[in-house]
Scaffold this motif. Structure first.
Motif, short mmCIF file in Angstrom:
data_model
loop_
_atom_site.label_atom_id
_atom_site.label_comp_id
_atom_site.label_asym_id
_atom_site.label_seq_id
_atom_site.Cartn_x
_atom_site.Cartn_y
_atom_site.Cartn_z
N LYS A 188 51.54 33.82 -34.07
CA LYS A 188 50.79 32.79 -34.79
C LYS A 188 51.62 32.43 -36.01
CE LYS A 188 47.76 36.31 -36.89
NZ LYS A 188 46.36 36.66 -37.18
N THR A 219 44.10 33.68 -29.25
CA THR A 219 45.20 33.49 -30.19
C THR A 219 44.82 32.52 -31.30
OG1 THR A 219 46.77 33.86 -28.37
CG2 THR A 219 47.64 32.87 -30.38
N VAL A 220 44.15 31.43 -30.94
CA VAL A 220 43.70 30.46 -31.95
C VAL A 220 42.69 31.12 -32.89
CG1 VAL A 220 42.48 28.29 -32.33
CG2 VAL A 220 44.19 28.47 -30.50
N LEU A 223 44.59 33.13 -35.28
CA LEU A 223 45.24 32.26 -36.27
C LEU A 223 44.26 31.88 -37.37
CD1 LEU A 223 47.56 30.28 -37.17
CD2 LEU A 223 46.45 28.58 -35.70
N SER A 237 47.67 30.03 -45.14
CA SER A 237 47.21 29.18 -44.06
C SER A 237 46.71 27.86 -44.62
CB SER A 237 46.08 29.88 -43.30
OG SER A 237 45.57 29.04 -42.28
N GLN A 282 50.48 24.25 -37.52
CA GLN A 282 50.32 25.68 -37.32
C GLN A 282 49.81 25.97 -35.91
OE1 GLN A 282 48.37 26.51 -41.58
NE2 GLN A 282 48.45 28.35 -40.31
N LEU A 283 48.84 25.20 -35.50
CA LEU A 283 48.21 25.44 -34.21
C LEU A 283 49.15 25.11 -33.05
CD1 LEU A 283 44.46 24.87 -33.72
CD2 LEU A 283 46.00 24.69 -31.79
N THR A 286 51.66 27.77 -32.61
CA THR A 286 51.03 29.01 -32.18
C THR A 286 50.76 29.03 -30.68
OG1 THR A 286 50.02 29.41 -34.36
CG2 THR A 286 48.97 30.46 -32.46
#
Length: 614
Positions: A188, A219-220, A223, A237, A282-283, A286
């Motif tokens: 992430k 995973t999200v 994150l 973040s 970011q997403l 990831t």
């Protein structure tokens, strides 16, 4: 044989059969033969699904303990089979999914003797701890050879008179092979300044037993929960505090056509577009390695699950993420102790490259000779250590400047106890270590031209830094430390820059953690794309090998062939990870390259100290 048992047996065999048979599909599986229980520590292939066996009627304490430990390794939703071995109260309250204890091999179990418990017998389970996975899904290697120990209290239920466990472990307890079968590493990403930083974590390869989320959704969720405890002090973040997936989201599917659409809760409703695009970046980074199809766009949705907050595509995300530029050249020190370079697209399968001297002052005939060097990511400056290892100089690689008369840093060491090879980070800071036993230390030259600052490294414990490499993101540094008896081990430290947060304290390196605990001796290392390390070394009693490791100290399966003769190694970290550059090494044959999908080949006879920008 009636139809129902035959069907049940087929499902069981499809779940537990050999990998070779799985490739043919369940339709061709036999419908007769013995059904065998799979032991948890057999190293079952990651594609095989394992389901636990429920407790037999009137099973004794020993059978209950054995069955429970095996059922803990299963893929059952909610770990339903494992809960059948517990008392009613324990089954309701048991929440092992938040943490995992990883053992080097399976658990040992034995009844506790010499005591009489009025509730029933106790069993002691033990094992050698390899690592733990914490509540943030972060992997933490065990450095002290610790032992795992837990006591299982068995009680006999009043009505059924069945033996059950009242004190299950607080975490899942898995052998290393079971852990590798059930979990997979993912990155992430969070921001440090203008760069994205990979934060490696582990999620289940299939739906999580507790949340029922698929791996992408897990995973999200991780994150959004925030960075690992180790990385948290130096990253941030873009998601507002409290941001979560829209309630009820269990699967984030992507068909390769439309953007991946991710619904968030109301905490993300009022973000600005620049902040939202950073969130989407970011997403995207990831999840892009988790989707079956190439992911090139992410769209964030409001809490209604329909209205768009913002979207970002791969091209825009690359700019927002501050990825390092793709290098044009690979650099090394030739037999005449000059810094030379080779163009990366100038070598084909049939001919060797033709190294050329780097431009600028180092190309003029001077008495200055080079022992090691590092080049900035924009390839406009080089840091070079003099042939005697005492002086560190920063030289322009553009224009017609002159060679600096004075080094930016000088070592007073003798013999080989002088300066290490230097390293740049993407922010333009220069790092080097002095091996002088009288004045050892790690040094940072701000911007490559400021006053050198000695960096405090917590946890060195008298060990000498013999090699170092700063990560491109500037928040981690890999240190090769020499132990007693000349054994070298690899550690990663967190670079803390208080001045970036308004403080006045000096930059420091904190919380060293082992980056290759499986290797007894490490000879070379380099940062690689996606926050990985390429490590050359040997396991205890083994041969030299080169393996990719995650920065958390866990091993990635990929390894390089023919690593026995490597003395040094380097990997390009670039913005275009879809077009990887060759791994470069230094061996007795000279400078060797390993292009993607090919074999090692010599590209320049002679030479040493190969590096990519960084």
């Amino acid at each position: 044989m009636d139809a129902e048992p035959r069907s049940a047996r087929t499902v069981r065999l499809c779940a537990l059969g050999a990998v070779a048979l799985l490739a043919a599909g369940c339709a061709s599986m036999p419908t007769h033969g013995e059904i065998r229980q799979v032991q948890g520590s057999q190293g079952v292939d990651s594609q095989v699904r394992v389901f636990g066996v429920p407790p037999a009627d009137k099973a004794g304490p020993a059978e209950i303990v054995k069955g429970f430990l095996e059922a803990m390794t299963s893929d059952d939703p909610q770990l339903e089979t494992a809960r059948k071995y517990l008392t009613e109260d324990a089954a309701k309250s048991w929440k092992p999914g938040s943490t995992v204890t990883v053992l080097k091999s399976g658990l040992s179990r034995s009844p506790v003797t010499g005591e009489k418990d009025p509730d029933g017998p106790r069993w002691k389970v033990t094992g050698e701890k390899l690592a733990t996975v914490d509540e943030r899904s972060a992997y933490q290697p065990e450095t002290g050879g610790g032992q795992y120990e837990w006591f299982l209290q068995l009680v006999q239920e009043k009505e059924s008179r069945q033996w059950r466990i009242a004190t299950p472990p607080k975490s899942l307890v898995l052998s290393e092979s079971d852990f590798q079968r059930i979990y997979m590493p993912v990155n992430k990403y969070y921001f440090a300044g203008g760069s994205l930083v990979a934060d490696p974590v582990y999620v289940r390869q299939r739906a999580d037993p507790d949340s029922r989320m698929d791996p992408t959704t897990q995973t999200v969720q991780s994150l959004l929960a925030g960075p690992s405890n180790w990385l948290a002090p130096v990253v941030e973040s873009s998601f507002p505090t409290g941001t979560e997936l829209r309630e009820g989201t269990k699967s984030l599917s992507y068909d390769g056509q439309k953007p991946l659409r991710v619904p968030l809760n109301e905490k993300a409703e009022n973000v600005t577009q620049p902040q939202c695009r950073k969130m989407a970046t970011q997403l995207l980074y990831t999840v892009k390695d988790l989707t079956g199809s190439r992911l090139d766009q992410v769209e964030l949705l409001r809490a209604d699950g329909k209205t768009s907050l913002c979207s970002v595509d791969e091209v825009a995300a690359r700019t927002i993420a501050g990825r390092p530029r793709t290098p044009e050249y690979q650099y090394f020190v030739d037999n005449e102790k000059r810094l030379v370079r080779m163009k990366l697209d100038g070598v084909n399968e049939d001919q060797q490259a033709r190294p050329e001297q780097v431009p600028g002052p180092l190309s003029t005939p001077v008495a200055f000779k080079v022992s090691s060097a590092a080049v900035t990511y924009d390839e406009r400056r080089a840091a070079v250590v003099s042939d005697d290892g005492h002086g560190l100089y920063v030289v322009q690689l553009a224009g017609t400047g002159v060679m600096p008369q004075q080094p930016v840093l000088t070592s007073r060491g003798t013999g080989t106890d002088t300066l290490t090879a230097p390293s740049w980070d993407a922010a333009g800071d220069l790092w080097v270590a002095d091996q002088d036993p009288q004045h050892p230390g790690l040094w940072r030259v701000p911007g490559g031209s400021g006053v050198p600052e000695k960096v405090q490294v917590a946890g060195l414990d008298g060990r000498k830094i013999t090699s170092l490499k700063a990560s491109a993101d500037g928040v981690r540094i890999a240190l090769l430390l020499e132990q007693a008896g000349s054994r070298k081990t690899l550690w990663v430290g967190r670079i803390e820059r208080p001045e970036g947060k308004g403080g006045t304290e000096a930059v420091s390196v904190r919380e060293l953690r082992p980056a290759a605990p499986q290797m007894a001796d490490v000879t070379a290392m380099s940062w690689a794309p996606r926050g990985r390390l390429l490590v050359v070394g040997r396991e205890s009693g083994g041969v030299v090998q080169a393996r990719y490791m995650l920065a958390d100290g866990s091993m990635v399966a990929a390894s390089l062939p023919g690593a026995t003769g490597l003395v040094a190694v380097a990997v390009a970290v670039s913005e275009d990870e879809a077009k990887p550059k060759p791994v470069v090494g230094y061996s007795a044959d000279g400078i060797v390259w390993l292009p993607p999908g090919a074999q090692w080949r010599t590209v320049a006879a002679g030479g040493r100290a190969p590096v990519y920008p960084g």
